[in-house]
Design a protein around this motif. Sequence first.
Motif, PDB file in Angstrom:
ATOM      1  N   ARG A 249       3.543   1.536  -1.456  1.00 37.09           N
ATOM      2  CA  ARG A 249       3.980   2.014  -2.795  1.00 37.09           C
ATOM      3  C   ARG A 249       3.037   2.474  -3.865  1.00 37.09           C
ATOM      4  NH1 ARG A 249       7.256  -0.803  -0.102  1.00 37.09           N
ATOM      5  NH2 ARG A 249       9.451  -1.041  -0.359  1.00 37.09           N
ATOM      6  N   THR A 250       1.700   2.311  -3.486  1.00 37.31           N
ATOM      7  CA  THR A 250       0.628   2.611  -4.345  1.00 37.31           C
ATOM      8  C   THR A 250       0.219   3.740  -3.894  1.00 37.31           C
ATOM      9  OG1 THR A 250      -0.808   1.098  -3.208  1.00 37.31           O
ATOM     10  CG2 THR A 250       0.461   0.171  -5.163  1.00 37.31           C
TER      11      THR A 250
ATOM     12  N   GLY B  91      -1.491   7.094  -3.045  1.00 37.75           N
ATOM     13  CA  GLY B  91      -1.390   8.291  -4.135  1.00 37.75           C
ATOM     14  C   GLY B  91      -2.109   8.065  -5.498  1.00 37.75           C
ATOM     15  N   GLU B  92      -2.106   6.585  -5.815  1.00 40.19           N
ATOM     16  CA  GLU B  92      -2.514   6.362  -7.072  1.00 40.19           C
ATOM     17  C   GLU B  92      -3.863   6.489  -7.057  1.00 40.19           C
ATOM     18  OE1 GLU B  92      -1.252   2.373  -8.017  1.00 40.19           O
ATOM     19  OE2 GLU B  92       1.002   3.019  -8.195  1.00 40.19           O
ATOM     20  N   PRO B  93      -4.642   6.728  -8.360  1.00 42.30           N
ATOM     21  CA  PRO B  93      -3.904   7.054  -9.667  1.00 42.30           C
ATOM     22  C   PRO B  93      -3.439   8.462  -9.959  1.00 42.30           C
ATOM     23  CG  PRO B  93      -6.246   7.249 -10.110  1.00 42.30           C
ATOM     24  CD  PRO B  93      -6.006   6.776  -8.787  1.00 42.30           C
ATOM     25  N   LEU B  94      -3.590   9.386  -8.994  1.00 41.43           N
ATOM     26  CA  LEU B  94      -2.882  10.580  -9.053  1.00 41.43           C
ATOM     27  C   LEU B  94      -1.555  10.803  -9.431  1.00 41.43           C
ATOM     28  CD1 LEU B  94      -3.362  13.637  -9.257  1.00 41.43           C
ATOM     29  CD2 LEU B  94      -3.279  13.798  -6.721  1.00 41.43           C
ATOM     30  N   LEU B  95      -0.855   9.819  -8.421  1.00 39.30           N
ATOM     31  CA  LEU B  95       0.618   9.649  -8.424  1.00 39.30           C
ATOM     32  C   LEU B  95       1.141   8.334  -8.936  1.00 39.30           C
ATOM     33  CD1 LEU B  95       1.371  11.261  -5.050  1.00 39.30           C
ATOM     34  CD2 LEU B  95       1.512  12.536  -7.244  1.00 39.30           C
ATOM     35  N   HIS B  96       2.228   8.263  -9.702  1.00 39.52           N
ATOM     36  CA  HIS B  96       2.638   7.255 -10.127  1.00 39.52           C
ATOM     37  C   HIS B  96       3.161   6.145  -9.125  1.00 39.52           C
ATOM     38  CE1 HIS B  96       2.386   7.739 -14.481  1.00 39.52           C
ATOM     39  NE2 HIS B  96       2.877   9.062 -14.357  1.00 39.52           N
ATOM     40  N   HIS B  97       3.297   4.668  -9.598  1.00 37.63           N
ATOM     41  CA  HIS B  97       3.893   4.018  -8.447  1.00 37.63           C
ATOM     42  C   HIS B  97       4.999   4.457  -7.675  1.00 37.63           C
ATOM     43  CE1 HIS B  97       4.097  -0.091  -6.771  1.00 37.63           C
ATOM     44  NE2 HIS B  97       5.437  -0.221  -7.094  1.00 37.63           N
ATOM     45  N   GLU B  98       4.775   4.444  -6.262  1.00 35.61           N
ATOM     46  CA  GLU B  98       6.068   4.950  -5.386  1.00 35.61           C
ATOM     47  C   GLU B  98       6.453   6.331  -5.373  1.00 35.61           C
ATOM     48  OE1 GLU B  98       9.590   2.546  -5.701  1.00 35.61           O
ATOM     49  OE2 GLU B  98       8.560   0.657  -5.248  1.00 35.61           O
ATOM     50  N   TRP B  99       5.725   6.942  -6.260  1.00 37.66           N
ATOM     51  CA  TRP B  99       5.925   8.441  -6.192  1.00 37.66           C
ATOM     52  C   TRP B  99       5.708   9.121  -4.823  1.00 37.66           C
ATOM     53  CZ3 TRP B  99       4.663  12.154 -11.020  1.00 37.66           C
ATOM     54  CH2 TRP B  99       5.198  11.728 -12.111  1.00 37.66           C
TER      55      TRP B  99
ATOM     56  N   TRP C  61       0.724  -1.165   0.002  1.00 36.08           N
ATOM     57  CA  TRP C  61      -0.067   0.049  -0.173  1.00 36.08           C
ATOM     58  C   TRP C  61       0.699   1.285  -0.037  1.00 36.08           C
ATOM     59  CZ3 TRP C  61      -0.240   3.838   3.801  1.00 36.08           C
ATOM     60  CH2 TRP C  61      -1.219   4.612   3.869  1.00 36.08           C
TER      61      TRP C  61
END
Length: 235
Positions: A64-65, A67-75, A62
């Motif tokens: 690492r994900t 903020g998705e989908p607003l942020l990319h993976h691990e952002w 979780w």
Amino acid sequence: MALATRTDRKPSMTRTMWDSSVGKKTVMAVSGLIMLGYLVVHMLGNLKIFFGPDDFNHYAHWLRTLGEPLLHHEWALWIVRVVLVAAVVAHAVCAYQLSRRDIRARPTKYVHRKPRASYATRTMRWGGIILGLFVVWHVLDLTTGTVHPGGFQSGHPYQNVIDTFSTWYGNVVYIVAMLALGLHVQHGFWSAAQTLGVGSRTRDRALKTIANVLAVVLTAGFVAVPVGVMTGVVS
């Protein structure tokens, strides 16, 4: 013949604050509180290991994900890491510079030493060094796997934690660092409150109580994980 004119530029307010002892103490206080907030969240996340591998591994996934989908993976995770690194560097640089200033202001030791300060206050410097070295080891152990015992498994944080605390030196390093962390938080929280103008005669007792509670809870919460592995509660 025109006379050369000299213009003296005044340093910016930011530079003036940075160069002052008050400014450096303020940077230390703010960066310390940022790290303290992270430690509380990190401790709570660590305690999920007592709910089993599925819960713990799901929590790690979780992160690492987030903020998705607003942020990319691990952002989101990398944003947190960058903020933390900036806080750690600012904290360490200010602590070093203030220490050097203190030494220059008092180059000779007192003839009669009066240890009125608490043990936590007297060990802040060495505690900071211990924690700095621990962070490097911790990242190399459980993030990159460089010094991890038993074969690092990416995507399997539960097993990686078990591997680390199945070694005597992994437990010793971690527990010593967490004891140093407790002492650091105990003094650092109260000191930050004074620097930021929160402290007062009427609030000092409450602030010291909060500092003591935070130190005990954080130390116990983090140490619970290696103790859980050593005693077989976590396996």
